[in-house]
Design a protein around this motif. Structure first.
Motif, mmCIF file in Angstrom:
data_model
loop_
_atom_site.group_PDB
_atom_site.id
_atom_site.type_symbol
_atom_site.label_atom_id
_atom_site.label_comp_id
_atom_site.label_asym_id
_atom_site.label_seq_id
_atom_site.Cartn_x
_atom_site.Cartn_y
_atom_site.Cartn_z
ATOM 1 N N MET A 1 -21.134 -0.806 13.589
ATOM 2 C CA MET A 1 -21.171 -2.159 13.061
ATOM 3 C C MET A 1 -22.535 -2.800 13.278
ATOM 4 O O MET A 1 -23.007 -3.521 12.426
ATOM 5 N N ILE A 2 -23.160 -2.506 14.396
ATOM 6 C CA ILE A 2 -24.461 -3.115 14.684
ATOM 7 C C ILE A 2 -25.501 -2.650 13.670
ATOM 8 O O ILE A 2 -26.291 -3.462 13.175
ATOM 9 N N LEU A 3 -25.499 -1.365 13.317
ATOM 10 C CA LEU A 3 -26.449 -0.854 12.323
ATOM 11 C C LEU A 3 -26.192 -1.502 10.968
ATOM 12 O O LEU A 3 -27.125 -1.892 10.267
ATOM 13 N N GLN A 4 -24.924 -1.651 10.598
ATOM 14 C CA GLN A 4 -24.574 -2.285 9.332
ATOM 15 C C GLN A 4 -25.092 -3.723 9.291
ATOM 16 O O GLN A 4 -25.686 -4.154 8.302
ATOM 17 N N GLU A 5 -24.885 -4.461 10.350
ATOM 18 C CA GLU A 5 -25.367 -5.847 10.402
ATOM 19 C C GLU A 5 -26.888 -5.897 10.352
ATOM 20 O O GLU A 5 -27.463 -6.760 9.682
ATOM 21 N N PHE A 6 -27.549 -4.985 11.062
ATOM 22 C CA PHE A 6 -29.008 -4.943 11.038
ATOM 23 C C PHE A 6 -29.516 -4.713 9.621
ATOM 24 O O PHE A 6 -30.402 -5.427 9.138
ATOM 25 N N VAL A 7 -28.952 -3.712 8.945
ATOM 26 C CA VAL A 7 -29.377 -3.400 7.575
ATOM 27 C C VAL A 7 -29.099 -4.584 6.662
ATOM 28 O O VAL A 7 -29.955 -4.975 5.854
ATOM 29 N N HIS A 8 -27.927 -5.183 6.797
ATOM 30 C CA HIS A 8 -27.549 -6.323 5.950
ATOM 31 C C HIS A 8 -28.554 -7.473 6.094
ATOM 32 O O HIS A 8 -29.066 -7.985 5.096
ATOM 33 N N TYR A 9 -28.823 -7.864 7.313
ATOM 34 C CA TYR A 9 -29.728 -9.004 7.518
ATOM 35 C C TYR A 9 -31.187 -8.640 7.264
ATOM 36 O O TYR A 9 -31.965 -9.484 6.836
ATOM 37 N N PHE A 10 -31.544 -7.386 7.486
ATOM 38 C CA PHE A 10 -32.889 -6.941 7.129
ATOM 39 C C PHE A 10 -33.094 -7.081 5.618
ATOM 40 O O PHE A 10 -34.119 -7.600 5.161
ATOM 41 N N LEU A 11 -32.107 -6.632 4.841
ATOM 42 C CA LEU A 11 -32.220 -6.724 3.384
ATOM 43 C C LEU A 11 -32.184 -8.177 2.902
ATOM 44 O O LEU A 11 -32.789 -8.511 1.891
ATOM 45 N N HIS A 12 -31.474 -9.031 3.624
ATOM 46 C CA HIS A 12 -31.409 -10.443 3.226
ATOM 47 C C HIS A 12 -32.651 -11.241 3.636
ATOM 48 O O HIS A 12 -33.017 -12.193 2.943
ATOM 49 N N LEU A 13 -33.283 -10.881 4.744
ATOM 50 C CA LEU A 13 -34.354 -11.725 5.278
ATOM 51 C C LEU A 13 -35.745 -11.099 5.237
ATOM 52 O O LEU A 13 -36.720 -11.776 4.910
ATOM 53 N N ILE A 14 -35.868 -9.827 5.567
ATOM 54 C CA ILE A 14 -37.180 -9.192 5.676
ATOM 55 C C ILE A 14 -37.612 -8.547 4.362
ATOM 56 O O ILE A 14 -38.750 -8.722 3.917
ATOM 57 N N ILE B 1 -20.329 -0.805 0.311
ATOM 58 C CA ILE B 1 -20.254 0.647 0.500
ATOM 59 C C ILE B 1 -19.949 0.954 1.958
ATOM 60 O O ILE B 1 -19.123 1.803 2.278
ATOM 61 N N TRP B 2 -20.593 0.240 2.850
ATOM 62 C CA TRP B 2 -20.365 0.429 4.288
ATOM 63 C C TRP B 2 -18.912 0.088 4.640
ATOM 64 O O TRP B 2 -18.250 0.818 5.388
ATOM 65 N N ILE B 3 -18.415 -1.013 4.110
ATOM 66 C CA ILE B 3 -17.042 -1.432 4.394
ATOM 67 C C ILE B 3 -16.049 -0.383 3.910
ATOM 68 O O ILE B 3 -15.146 0.024 4.644
ATOM 69 N N PHE B 4 -16.225 0.073 2.658
ATOM 70 C CA PHE B 4 -15.272 1.019 2.096
ATOM 71 C C PHE B 4 -15.364 2.380 2.765
ATOM 72 O O PHE B 4 -14.389 3.126 2.786
ATOM 73 N N ALA B 5 -16.508 2.716 3.314
ATOM 74 C CA ALA B 5 -16.660 3.995 4.013
ATOM 75 C C ALA B 5 -15.821 4.034 5.284
ATOM 76 O O ALA B 5 -15.359 5.101 5.699
ATOM 77 N N LYS B 6 -15.599 2.877 5.890
ATOM 78 C CA LYS B 6 -14.827 2.855 7.131
ATOM 79 C C LYS B 6 -13.427 2.255 6.944
ATOM 80 O O LYS B 6 -12.632 2.252 7.858
ATOM 81 N N CYS B 7 -13.159 1.743 5.737
ATOM 82 C CA CYS B 7 -11.865 1.108 5.486
ATOM 83 C C CYS B 7 -11.394 1.480 4.089
ATOM 84 O O CYS B 7 -11.444 0.656 3.167
ATOM 85 N N ALA B 8 -10.919 2.690 3.922
ATOM 86 C CA ALA B 8 -10.477 3.158 2.600
ATOM 87 C C ALA B 8 -9.371 2.277 2.006
ATOM 88 O O ALA B 8 -9.397 2.006 0.809
#
Length: 118
Positions: free
Chosen positions: A1-14, A104-111
């Motif tokens: 979850m931490i990697l997913q959040e990092f990628v999400h906010y990186f794509l939104h902010l950086i 994609i991340w959500i569906f990968a862990k929650c079919a």
């Protein structure tokens, strides 16, 4: 979850800083702020119940994240000639791309979550 959040906010902010730099090297800071402002598109989350659901894909669920809205964002990127307005459409589309990566991340862990959209 931490990697997913990092990628999400990186794509939104950086990542928008890179887009802004490629768009106009001289005024990239101004354009980065405009791209960051396009995150106001998330105000449509306020009409959802619950407002935040970690297993919900925003794409296709919220009105400003709908297929129709995304089509408008793409058309704006292609056909609008005004630099600032085109940049806003670019920011809105990139926001949708970022949220799609999150889906994609959500569906990968929650079919079973896929059942909510089909």
């Amino acid at each position: 979850m931490i990697l997913q959040e990092f990628v999400h906010y990186f794509l939104h902010l950086i990542a928008p800083a890179g887009i802004a730099y490629l768009y106009d090297k001289k005024h990239w800071q101004k354009y980065w702020l405009i791209l960051i402002a396009t995150m106001l598109v998330d105000l449509d989350h306020l009409w959802a119940t619950p407002i935040l659901d970690p297993n919900r894909c925003s794409i296709g669920f919220h009105p400003l994240h709908s297929e129709i809205a995304i089509t408008i964002y793409i058309a704006g990127m292609i056909f609008v000639k005004h630099r600032i307005i085109r940049l806003i459409f670019i920011g809105l589309f990139f926001h949708m791309f970022t949220d799609f990566v999150d889906c994609i991340w959500i569906f990968a862990k929650c079919a079973p979550c896929l059942q909510d959209i089909f």
